[in-house]
Write a protein that holds these residues in place. Structure first.
Motif, PDB file in Angstrom:
ATOM      1  N   TRP A 135       7.557  51.631  72.165  1.00  0.00           N
ATOM      2  CA  TRP A 135       8.005  52.076  71.053  1.00  0.00           C
ATOM      3  C   TRP A 135       8.034  53.409  70.498  1.00  0.00           C
ATOM      4  N   SER A 136       7.527  54.325  71.334  1.00  0.00           N
ATOM      5  CA  SER A 136       7.427  55.748  70.977  1.00  0.00           C
ATOM      6  C   SER A 136       8.701  56.504  70.363  1.00  0.00           C
ATOM      7  N   ASN A 137       8.496  57.133  69.329  1.00  0.00           N
ATOM      8  CA  ASN A 137       9.821  57.926  68.646  1.00  0.00           C
ATOM      9  C   ASN A 137      11.074  56.953  68.425  1.00  0.00           C
ATOM     10  N   ASP A 186      20.526  53.744  80.363  1.00  0.00           N
ATOM     11  CA  ASP A 186      19.418  53.990  79.502  1.00  0.00           C
ATOM     12  C   ASP A 186      18.266  53.250  79.600  1.00  0.00           C
ATOM     13  N   GLY A 187      18.158  52.312  80.872  1.00  0.00           N
ATOM     14  CA  GLY A 187      17.196  51.676  81.009  1.00  0.00           C
ATOM     15  C   GLY A 187      16.825  50.256  80.192  1.00  0.00           C
ATOM     16  N   PHE A 188      17.791  49.712  79.671  1.00  0.00           N
ATOM     17  CA  PHE A 188      17.768  48.409  78.950  1.00  0.00           C
ATOM     18  C   PHE A 188      18.284  47.332  79.803  1.00  0.00           C
ATOM     19  N   PRO A 189      17.418  46.569  80.709  1.00  0.00           N
ATOM     20  CA  PRO A 189      15.896  46.941  80.871  1.00  0.00           C
ATOM     21  C   PRO A 189      16.061  47.714  82.101  1.00  0.00           C
ATOM     22  N   VAL A 191       3.671  48.514  72.932  1.00  0.00           N
ATOM     23  CA  VAL A 191       2.769  49.793  73.151  1.00  0.00           C
ATOM     24  C   VAL A 191       3.337  51.092  72.232  1.00  0.00           C
ATOM     25  N   ASN A 192       2.548  51.916  71.548  1.00  0.00           N
ATOM     26  CA  ASN A 192       2.787  52.791  70.536  1.00  0.00           C
ATOM     27  C   ASN A 192       3.832  52.304  69.524  1.00  0.00           C
ATOM     28  N   GLN A 193       3.769  51.264  68.988  1.00  0.00           N
ATOM     29  CA  GLN A 193       4.422  50.833  68.115  1.00  0.00           C
ATOM     30  C   GLN A 193       4.267  51.261  66.561  1.00  0.00           C
ATOM     31  N   ALA A 235      12.364  51.671  73.734  1.00  0.00           N
ATOM     32  CA  ALA A 235      13.197  51.601  72.439  1.00  0.00           C
ATOM     33  C   ALA A 235      13.962  52.547  72.154  1.00  0.00           C
ATOM     34  N   ALA A 236      13.273  53.841  71.925  1.00  0.00           N
ATOM     35  CA  ALA A 236      14.222  55.063  71.703  1.00  0.00           C
ATOM     36  C   ALA A 236      15.113  55.667  72.319  1.00  0.00           C
TER      37      ALA A 236
END
Length: 327
Positions: free
Chosen positions: A164-166, A102-105, A201-203, A123-124
């Motif tokens: 941090w979008s969504n 899921d891309g972490f990281p 970004v987008n927090q 993050a979402a």
């Protein structure tokens, strides 16, 4: 140049000399001075003290011998104090594997203009039904262990971008002070990596509130490297060129493929999901989320005082300005 510097380009060799005080003529003596300090901490099991391993700690602390040794000691002490975190510490562990996929990281293909590796977190993407926050931290630490083998990255370091979008308030409520403290201790205090920047970004407003909670636990040097951009991607582009960023960050490249780094670590096992299901990740990781209590951490399990949340209404959310901290 010694064999320990063989993996460095001429440009990075010069950077190591100028920025890190790395001297090929005294390199073995520097390493030995750190190694000689091991006997001062008989309470710690130093599982590795070879030249190449100690060198990464010297580079992380600009060849200040005592600071390098302290980081080395904290590296092993952290692992001794959190044994459950490092059981089945491999990419194929079910919880770690799902976090990685899921891309972490995630890791971008291109380095920035300082030669730093750019790590990304969306993050979402966190699927709470399949893996825990501890699994995400384990996946990040495992990835850093693999990446730090590269001597170029030991010198040049890393940049982290967190989108941090969504990211929902429900997800944010899982970011307890003890969980955050565990992450800070593992990444800031106990790992030999140089982080040149951490970009949010987008927090949403509650991430601003969360940052207020963790700020006292961050070193001044770390605080200066945290940039809260909000929706202002232009400020991000002033520090990381859009030519090397995916479209999610207003960059010129295609959207990021979340499995890019996971495929590197997992290779042919990337598509083998026979072990991975909602109930199969490590029980110790689940248990740790119930009782994450490093000795020095004595705080409430609520990330933000409920009273604070009640006082922060919609208008405050809209009026809150991004905090851009520039060196």
């Amino acid at each position: 140049m010694t064999h320990l510097q063989a993996g460095l380009s001429p440009e990075t060799l010069e950077k190591a000399r100028l920025e890190l005080n790395e001297n090929p003529d005294t390199l073995h003596q520097d390493i030995q001075e750190v190694r000689d300090m091991v006997i001062t901490r008989p309470d710690i099991g130093f599982l590795r003290t070879d030249d190449a391993f100690i060198l990464r700690f010297l580079r992380a602390r600009k060849f200040q011998h005592f600071e390098a040794f302290r980081l080395l000691a904290q590296y092993f002490e952290y692992r001794q104090q959190n044994l459950d975190m490092f059981k089945s510490f491999k990419a194929t562990d079910p919880g770690i594997k799902q976090a990685l996929k899921d891309g972490f990281p995630g890791g971008l293909a291109n380095l920035d203009h300082y030669g730093r590796k750019i790590l990304v977190l969306f993050a979402a993407n966190w699927d709470q039904s399949r893996y825990t926050l501890v699994d995400i931290l384990r996946a990040i630490l495992l990835s850093l262990e693999a990446m730090i083998e590269d001597p170029e990255l030991q010198v040049n370091g890393f940049v982290l971008i967190i989108d941090w979008s969504n990211f929902t308030f429900k997800q944010a409520s899982k970011l307890t002070p003890s969980m955050l403290r565990l992450a800070i201790e593992g990444l800031q205090d106990s790992f030999p990596a140089r982080f040149g920047g951490i970009h949010f970004v987008n927090q949403p407003w509650y991430i601003h509130a969360l940052y207020t909670v963790i700020r006292p636990f961050l070193k001044e040097k770390t605080r200066k490297r945290i940039f809260l951009h909000g929706n202002n991607l232009n400020s991000l582009h002033q520090l990381i060129h859009p030519e090397i960023l995916p479209s999610e960050f207003g960059g010129m490249l295609p959207p990021y493929d979340m499995g890019t780094w996971a495929r590197t670590l997992l290779d042919h096992e990337y598509d083998d999901d026979s072990e991975c299901n909602a109930d199969s990740y490590n029980a110790p990781a689940k248990d740790m989320e119930k009782d994450l209590s490093p000795k020095s951490m004595k705080r409430s399990q609520s990330v933000v005082d409920p009273g604070v949340l009640k006082r922060m209404d919609k208008s405050e959310e809209e009026n809150m300005q991004p905090l851009l901290s520039l060196d």
